[in-house]
Scaffold this motif. Structure first.
Motif, mmCIF file in Angstrom:
data_model
loop_
_atom_site.group_PDB
_atom_site.id
_atom_site.type_symbol
_atom_site.label_atom_id
_atom_site.label_comp_id
_atom_site.label_asym_id
_atom_site.label_seq_id
_atom_site.Cartn_x
_atom_site.Cartn_y
_atom_site.Cartn_z
ATOM 1 N N ALA A 107 2.862 -4.694 2.282
ATOM 2 C CA ALA A 107 2.365 -5.652 3.009
ATOM 3 C C ALA A 107 0.801 -5.697 2.995
ATOM 4 O O ALA A 107 0.202 -6.692 3.025
ATOM 5 C CB ALA A 107 2.849 -5.451 4.547
ATOM 6 N N VAL A 108 0.123 -4.848 2.730
ATOM 7 C CA VAL A 108 -1.211 -4.843 2.568
ATOM 8 C C VAL A 108 -1.669 -5.292 1.303
ATOM 9 O O VAL A 108 -2.571 -6.359 1.243
ATOM 10 C CB VAL A 108 -1.862 -3.319 2.800
ATOM 11 N N ALA A 109 -1.138 -5.285 0.181
ATOM 12 C CA ALA A 109 -1.385 -5.866 -1.106
ATOM 13 C C ALA A 109 -1.278 -7.335 -0.832
ATOM 14 O O ALA A 109 -1.864 -8.001 -1.661
ATOM 15 C CB ALA A 109 -0.419 -5.449 -2.015
ATOM 16 N N VAL A 110 -0.137 -7.766 -0.343
ATOM 17 C CA VAL A 110 0.298 -9.154 -0.084
ATOM 18 C C VAL A 110 -0.876 -9.887 1.033
ATOM 19 O O VAL A 110 -1.439 -10.818 1.013
ATOM 20 C CB VAL A 110 1.489 -9.577 0.268
ATOM 21 N N PHE A 111 -0.700 -9.228 2.333
ATOM 22 C CA PHE A 111 -1.049 -10.014 3.526
ATOM 23 C C PHE A 111 -2.921 -10.002 3.445
ATOM 24 O O PHE A 111 -3.766 -10.559 3.764
ATOM 25 C CB PHE A 111 -0.671 -9.413 4.828
ATOM 26 N N VAL A 112 -3.407 -8.679 2.862
ATOM 27 C CA VAL A 112 -4.730 -8.553 2.825
ATOM 28 C C VAL A 112 -5.328 -8.752 1.584
ATOM 29 O O VAL A 112 -6.323 -9.645 1.115
ATOM 30 C CB VAL A 112 -5.141 -7.205 3.281
ATOM 31 N N CYS A 113 -4.865 -7.961 0.438
ATOM 32 C CA CYS A 113 -5.608 -7.919 -0.776
ATOM 33 C C CYS A 113 -5.368 -9.278 -1.523
ATOM 34 O O CYS A 113 -6.427 -10.086 -2.000
ATOM 35 C CB CYS A 113 -5.012 -6.946 -1.729
ATOM 36 N N VAL B 210 -0.915 -6.439 -8.979
ATOM 37 C CA VAL B 210 0.009 -5.197 -9.449
ATOM 38 C C VAL B 210 1.108 -4.961 -8.145
ATOM 39 O O VAL B 210 2.310 -4.740 -8.618
ATOM 40 C CB VAL B 210 -0.746 -4.118 -9.629
ATOM 41 N N PHE B 211 0.594 -4.745 -7.172
ATOM 42 C CA PHE B 211 1.395 -4.170 -5.960
ATOM 43 C C PHE B 211 2.231 -5.481 -5.151
ATOM 44 O O PHE B 211 2.983 -5.434 -4.397
ATOM 45 C CB PHE B 211 0.929 -3.254 -5.100
ATOM 46 N N GLY B 212 1.267 -6.379 -5.109
ATOM 47 C CA GLY B 212 1.487 -7.596 -4.082
ATOM 48 C C GLY B 212 2.733 -8.275 -4.652
ATOM 49 O O GLY B 212 3.672 -8.587 -3.828
ATOM 50 N N LEU B 213 2.594 -8.793 -5.684
ATOM 51 C CA LEU B 213 3.721 -9.703 -6.417
ATOM 52 C C LEU B 213 5.082 -9.092 -6.171
ATOM 53 O O LEU B 213 5.854 -9.843 -5.904
ATOM 54 C CB LEU B 213 3.446 -10.023 -7.852
ATOM 55 N N GLY C 52 3.683 -2.879 8.066
ATOM 56 C CA GLY C 52 4.468 -3.243 7.235
ATOM 57 C C GLY C 52 4.478 -2.185 5.927
ATOM 58 O O GLY C 52 5.223 -2.633 4.739
ATOM 59 N N GLY C 53 3.486 -1.432 5.669
ATOM 60 C CA GLY C 53 3.515 -0.471 4.646
ATOM 61 C C GLY C 53 2.445 -0.796 3.602
ATOM 62 O O GLY C 53 1.860 -2.072 3.710
ATOM 63 N N PRO C 54 2.385 -0.286 2.536
ATOM 64 C CA PRO C 54 1.586 -0.715 1.258
ATOM 65 C C PRO C 54 1.601 -2.075 0.756
ATOM 66 O O PRO C 54 0.728 -2.585 0.462
ATOM 67 C CB PRO C 54 1.513 0.410 0.147
ATOM 68 N N ALA D 95 6.145 -7.264 -3.995
ATOM 69 C CA ALA D 95 6.360 -6.975 -2.389
ATOM 70 C C ALA D 95 6.580 -7.972 -1.889
ATOM 71 O O ALA D 95 6.770 -7.939 -0.399
ATOM 72 C CB ALA D 95 5.047 -6.106 -1.957
ATOM 73 N N VAL D 96 6.282 -9.165 -2.545
ATOM 74 C CA VAL D 96 6.425 -10.617 -1.743
ATOM 75 C C VAL D 96 7.891 -10.932 -1.196
ATOM 76 O O VAL D 96 8.780 -10.782 -1.916
ATOM 77 C CB VAL D 96 5.972 -11.873 -2.696
ATOM 78 N N THR D 97 8.023 -11.080 0.033
ATOM 79 C CA THR D 97 9.071 -11.596 0.508
ATOM 80 C C THR D 97 8.930 -13.210 1.620
ATOM 81 O O THR D 97 7.784 -13.326 1.653
ATOM 82 C CB THR D 97 9.605 -10.679 1.768
ATOM 83 N N PRO D 98 9.794 -13.804 1.597
ATOM 84 C CA PRO D 98 9.603 -15.107 2.349
ATOM 85 C C PRO D 98 9.034 -14.850 3.726
ATOM 86 O O PRO D 98 7.815 -15.773 3.841
ATOM 87 C CB PRO D 98 11.060 -15.557 2.774
ATOM 88 N N ALA D 99 9.136 -13.665 4.448
ATOM 89 C CA ALA D 99 8.405 -13.679 5.761
ATOM 90 C C ALA D 99 7.207 -13.336 5.468
ATOM 91 O O ALA D 99 6.199 -13.476 6.127
ATOM 92 C CB ALA D 99 9.389 -12.622 6.459
ATOM 93 N N LEU D 100 6.918 -12.348 4.608
ATOM 94 C CA LEU D 100 5.293 -12.017 4.189
ATOM 95 C C LEU D 100 4.670 -13.038 3.811
ATOM 96 O O LEU D 100 3.383 -13.100 3.927
ATOM 97 C CB LEU D 100 5.490 -10.794 3.238
ATOM 98 N N LEU D 101 5.221 -13.959 2.962
ATOM 99 C CA LEU D 101 4.490 -14.896 2.124
ATOM 100 C C LEU D 101 3.923 -15.984 3.452
ATOM 101 O O LEU D 101 2.983 -16.590 3.462
ATOM 102 C CB LEU D 101 5.468 -15.611 1.350
ATOM 103 N N ALA D 102 5.061 -16.456 4.478
ATOM 104 C CA ALA D 102 4.938 -17.209 5.377
ATOM 105 C C ALA D 102 3.788 -16.695 6.204
ATOM 106 O O ALA D 102 2.783 -17.453 6.815
ATOM 107 C CB ALA D 102 6.166 -17.450 6.232
#
Length: 306
Positions: free
Chosen positions: A190-196, A41-44, A186-188, A46-53
């Protein structure tokens, strides 16, 4: 909290009472969905190339070096040797996968290996059911053994290891601490992508590779007297750092190298070779290398893998 389930399969219970009990694991189920839903819900968005890498890099560190190299090949199968600092660091990376506690994984691995190498393997450990049922069993249920006979497959002293015991009791806190640091940086989103999302993909990916590598693919080796010999699924083997070459692993359980052919890219093995070149690990055991002396006797026998 566990709730017991006794759903039979084709007239057979998931496991006989003499073997153990299968229970619904509330925490295990909630942990998966608490990672998966925010990740979607929140990660998709918020995805950026840097965060995805960054997430892919963290997935390599945790799933490849932590799970496949550190826990599976290093601790459970003792396919190589490492000093306490390197070993401890690899196990900490495993904890950051969010897959669970290292001792719980080691115990389940031993029990699953034991029964898969028997002809009377209970349905819970044999892959004779559809993928949707395995999704429920593997990701929402937990097995409670009736005795400790299967634990003899683990290296001596493993269950008394202080670092492993500490990580077993505290593993969710380390994942939440990583989430807190990620939030501060990175804020919420980044948590949704990098962790969740990363944790959910790791859990689902590990489950799916485990199912596929017992049901589909090529089987070059058959373990006599065993219910399961695993399969090799090339694409999943490459994507899972070698774990998807599971038939090879069943046949040569003490080998740190799971890929056997030139096209079977085993990134876990390549990582170990890199660590060996740096002097961080030694005594790598592999199917194409001379046997390492003084290896644990139970690790020298093919067919001790799940």
């Amino acid at each position: 909290m566990w709730t017991e389930t006794a759903a039979p399969v084709a007239g057979r219970p998931l496991v006989p009472l003499s073997v153990g009990r299968v229970r619904f694991d509330v925490f295990k189920s909630l942990w998966l969905w608490a990672m998966l839903l925010p990740g979607l819900v929140f990660g998709l968005p918020a995805v950026t190339p840097a965060l995805l890498a960054a997430s892919l890099g963290m997935a390599f560190l945790t799933l490849c070096l932590g799970h496949s190299v550190g826990l599976h090949r290093g601790v459970i199968h003792r396919a190589y040797e490492a000093g306490p600092v390197v070993r401890g660091a690899l196990l900490y990376l495993f904890v950051l996968t969010g897959l669970g506690g290292p001792l719980s994984w080691a115990r389940l691995h031993a029990v699953r290996d034991y029964w898969q190498n028997q002809e009377d393997c209970p349905p819970y450990f044999a892959y004779r059911h559809p993928v949707w049922r395995d999704f429920v069993w593997n990701l929402h249920l937990r097995f409670e053994p009736a005795d400790d006979r299967a634990l003899a497959r683990l290296p001596p002293g493993l269950l008394e290891d202080r670092w492993l015991r500490f990580l077993e009791w505290t593993w969710p806190l380390h994942v939440l601490a990583l989430a807190a640091v990620t939030f501060a940086v990175g804020g919420p989103g980044a948590v949704a992508v990098f962790v969740c999302a990363r944790t959910a993909v790791g859990i689902l990916g590990h489950w799916f590779v485990g199912y596929a590598a017992h049901v589909w693919g090529e089987q070059r080796h058959v373990i006599p007297g065993s219910t399961e010999s695993g399969t090799n699924v090339w694409l999943l083997g490459v994507l899972s750092f070698g774990e998807g070459f599971h038939n090879n692993h069943h046949a040569f359980a003490s080998s740190a190298r799971m890929g056997m052919r030139a096209e079977e890219l085993d990134l876990g093995w390549l990582s170990l070779r890199g660590l060996e070149a740096c002097g961080l690990v030694h005594s790598l055991q592999a199917w194409d290398r001379p046997p390492v002396k003084d290896r644990q006797a139970h690790q020298a026998t093919p067919g001790a893998s799940g």
